[in-house]
Design a protein around this motif. Sequence first.
Motif, PDB file in Angstrom:
ATOM      1  N   ARG A  24      -0.566   7.374   8.448  1.00  0.00           N
ATOM      2  CA  ARG A  24       0.140   6.314   9.176  1.00  0.00           C
ATOM      3  C   ARG A  24       1.462   6.803   9.765  1.00  0.00           C
ATOM      4  NH1 ARG A  24      -0.394   0.802   5.499  1.00  0.00           N
ATOM      5  NH2 ARG A  24      -2.573   0.337   5.957  1.00  0.00           N
ATOM      6  N   ARG A  44      -7.430  -0.998  11.723  1.00  0.00           N
ATOM      7  CA  ARG A  44      -6.558   0.057  11.214  1.00  0.00           C
ATOM      8  C   ARG A  44      -7.382   1.323  10.998  1.00  0.00           C
ATOM      9  NH1 ARG A  44      -2.889  -3.778   8.198  1.00  0.00           N
ATOM     10  NH2 ARG A  44      -1.175  -4.003   9.655  1.00  0.00           N
ATOM     11  N   TYR A  93      -6.642   4.569  10.418  1.00  0.00           N
ATOM     12  CA  TYR A  93      -6.447   5.498   9.301  1.00  0.00           C
ATOM     13  C   TYR A  93      -7.060   4.959   8.013  1.00  0.00           C
ATOM     14  CZ  TYR A  93      -4.579   7.955   5.382  1.00  0.00           C
ATOM     15  OH  TYR A  93      -4.488   8.633   4.201  1.00  0.00           O
ATOM     16  N   ASP A  94      -6.828   3.679   7.738  1.00  0.00           N
ATOM     17  CA  ASP A  94      -7.409   3.090   6.527  1.00  0.00           C
ATOM     18  C   ASP A  94      -8.924   3.245   6.535  1.00  0.00           C
ATOM     19  OD1 ASP A  94      -4.790   2.293   6.509  1.00  0.00           O
ATOM     20  OD2 ASP A  94      -5.190   0.278   5.779  1.00  0.00           O
ATOM     21  N   SER A  96      -9.229   1.432   1.039  1.00  0.00           N
ATOM     22  CA  SER A  96      -8.899   0.056   1.402  1.00  0.00           C
ATOM     23  C   SER A  96      -9.943  -0.953   0.948  1.00  0.00           C
ATOM     24  CB  SER A  96      -8.690  -0.045   2.919  1.00  0.00           C
ATOM     25  OG  SER A  96      -7.507   0.612   3.288  1.00  0.00           O
ATOM     26  N   SER A 119     -12.849  -8.056  10.975  1.00  0.00           N
ATOM     27  CA  SER A 119     -11.578  -8.177  11.685  1.00  0.00           C
ATOM     28  C   SER A 119     -11.697  -9.230  12.782  1.00  0.00           C
ATOM     29  CB  SER A 119     -11.164  -6.832  12.287  1.00  0.00           C
ATOM     30  OG  SER A 119     -10.760  -5.941  11.278  1.00  0.00           O
ATOM     31  N   TYR A 152       4.354  -6.488  10.403  1.00  0.00           N
ATOM     32  CA  TYR A 152       3.407  -5.376  10.331  1.00  0.00           C
ATOM     33  C   TYR A 152       2.420  -5.556   9.182  1.00  0.00           C
ATOM     34  CZ  TYR A 152       1.616  -0.608   9.813  1.00  0.00           C
ATOM     35  OH  TYR A 152       0.800   0.484   9.710  1.00  0.00           O
ATOM     36  N   HIS A 153       2.917  -6.042   8.047  1.00  0.00           N
ATOM     37  CA  HIS A 153       2.063  -6.200   6.875  1.00  0.00           C
ATOM     38  C   HIS A 153       1.591  -7.644   6.756  1.00  0.00           C
ATOM     39  CE1 HIS A 153       2.761  -2.183   5.331  1.00  0.00           C
ATOM     40  NE2 HIS A 153       4.038  -2.339   5.600  1.00  0.00           N
TER      41      HIS A 153
END
Length: 713
Positions: A101, A202, A204-205, A320, A497, A549-550
């Motif tokens: 990230r 996301r 990378y996750d 994840s 998603s 962001y989170h």
Amino acid sequence: MKYKLGIDVGGTFTDFILVSKTGETAVHKTLSTPEDPSIGVLRGIHDLSEIVASDLGDFVGSIETIVHGTTVATNALLTLKGAKTALITTKGVRDALEMRRGIREEQYNNHYRNVVPLVPRYLRLTVDERIDAQGEIIAPLDESELVPMVEFLKEERVEAVAVCFMNAFKNSIHEERVARYLKQHLPSCFITSSTEVLPSIRFYDRVSTTVVNAFIGPVVADYLDNLTRKLDEVKFEGVLLLMQSNGGVVTPEVVKKTPAVTVLSGPAAAPTAGTFYAELLGYRNCITVDMGGTSFDASLVIDGECITSTEGSINRYKISFPSLDIATIGAGGGSIGWIDDGGLLHMGPQSAGALPGPICYDKGGTLPTCTDANLILGYLNPDYFAGGRIKLNIERTERSLVEQIASKLELSLTEAAAGMFRIINSNMAQGVRQVSVERGYDPREFLIIVAGGAGPIHAGEICKELEVPMFVVPNVASVFCAAGMLLGDLKHDYVRSYITSFSDIERDRFLELFDDMREIGVDTLKREGIGESDIELHPVLDLRYIGQYHEVQLSVPWEDVISFNLQSIQRAFHNEHNRLFGYSLAEEGTGIELINVRLRVLGRTEKPDFLSRLHGEERSTRNGAGSFSLQEALKGRRKVYIPESNEFEEVPVYDGDLQLNGNKIPGPAVIERVNTSILVSENYDCLVDDYGSFVVYNKEAFPEGFNYPRGNS
């Protein structure tokens, strides 16, 4: 007689709990066999057949269900001894696995190095394809690009391949085609795609989780094949289930496809068991702590539900999947005591494990451990460890501690052992703070449930540091995770998603996503033998204020989903955000954004009753004549180190394997059981409850004695 069997493979011991239909229970431990964990599993099954006085074939034939927690996936990641893995991804993004990230884990440490990727750069292959953020194909896939890749992978003898393309969560067609092609041309390889593993936003996750799944896939599959073959050899015809990181159980077929769901397989069972025992005593909130031979695990239960997170990692590798929020530190009975260059004493995280083990085991161990210190301090009986099956060498232990710790620090043997004891207790108290204080909870408001073979010796000092007034040692504390496995339900987690502002959510799209996940989950559970009436649906929404962001993972009622009650969901989000962070932006009218929709499909299973008498080595009843008195349970007296006075005192030692329900045991004392010992220190008294569990409470906090609900079920 029919049985259910829970098995937890740990770093030092493999734990077993056997429960019959009538509630009779036997517990057992064997030393783990890291070279092949199935050896220890089968050895324990053979031992259990002798404990219940049954022929091995007849005994195995009477086992209806085995629920197994395994550390195979965890160990593969910790030791980096997984499969030789390749990654096929979209052209231009192969280094995302290494860039992650873009956030340094230790921002102010200039010497901090990035984690070594599980796939080296030369095995990260790219395809000139592209799907945009709306799922539209920009650059179509040309399968001819895969021909030289397959030949290269064959030459490199790659064992597993992960496939992860940009925006595949919006349109999976390219991933599906590549995975299908690879399975056809690389039949001996483990092939996995992000669409199968984690179809969510996301990159990378998604790529990290998919690569982890590929890396451990062949290792886990080999172990399960080996285990099932050995079970077949002893004529096991029952159901084998595996514990997941989310606290649920699944079939081996699911694990072979998605082995990453088992990376916290063993520890995940403790909160499940903790919930069960807390509710028996009338509590909805508890903290479970489990001290085994290698590690110490702490987890939180709020309102009867185990806390779950999707921000997990093992050995700094991102995974994840929903998993129980467990803090794990290297503090166990096998944790090694050592002195740094500055002359400071440390405990762990290195562990002596099962082999060679602590010095006192006399199996070749040469490094002083927590167990060795506990022996020196009198907490362990050298002639009754593991019920007398393992004789502890106290003379060799004393010599080694003097040579390696005491003499170097200019301390006496007692001072050195007491120092080791205090340091590891402080380490474990910090582990409890990680799951409580650091998440906004006060541990003093929780029931502490202590498990593990070593945990009840250290619990009093841990609670003292945390200012917690009491702790409970369940009647199956030494095999707590194995017991929790028998209490687990079948669980399947799904995610889709759906990135949109809350005000723009389309009803049909929203309901379609949940209906799709519900249909897949319910169909899976029915194939696993779960009836419609035993299926539960637990939706979760990943929400955030626009600009954040989170996300906040918000559990919502299924009724609010199917009725499309966005107002109720919106209010719940503001309240949860306020609880977590101390503020909400409801009055400001700040918009809310939806990122993911999740669904846990749960299948309730029949729970065994292991609250009645234990049998075999655990001499728990008096031939129906009721509880034993303390005088009858007194085994003798021995000198034990008392932390409050820093001195040895001669204290009574009681047989904790007898039925002592209703007895009050004043401290200081030691309660000795086959597979664990409980230290009731000077500041504590102990009450044995109606279920044979030990409630140890601080005398000052409860000057009139301690009473609690005698069960609420």
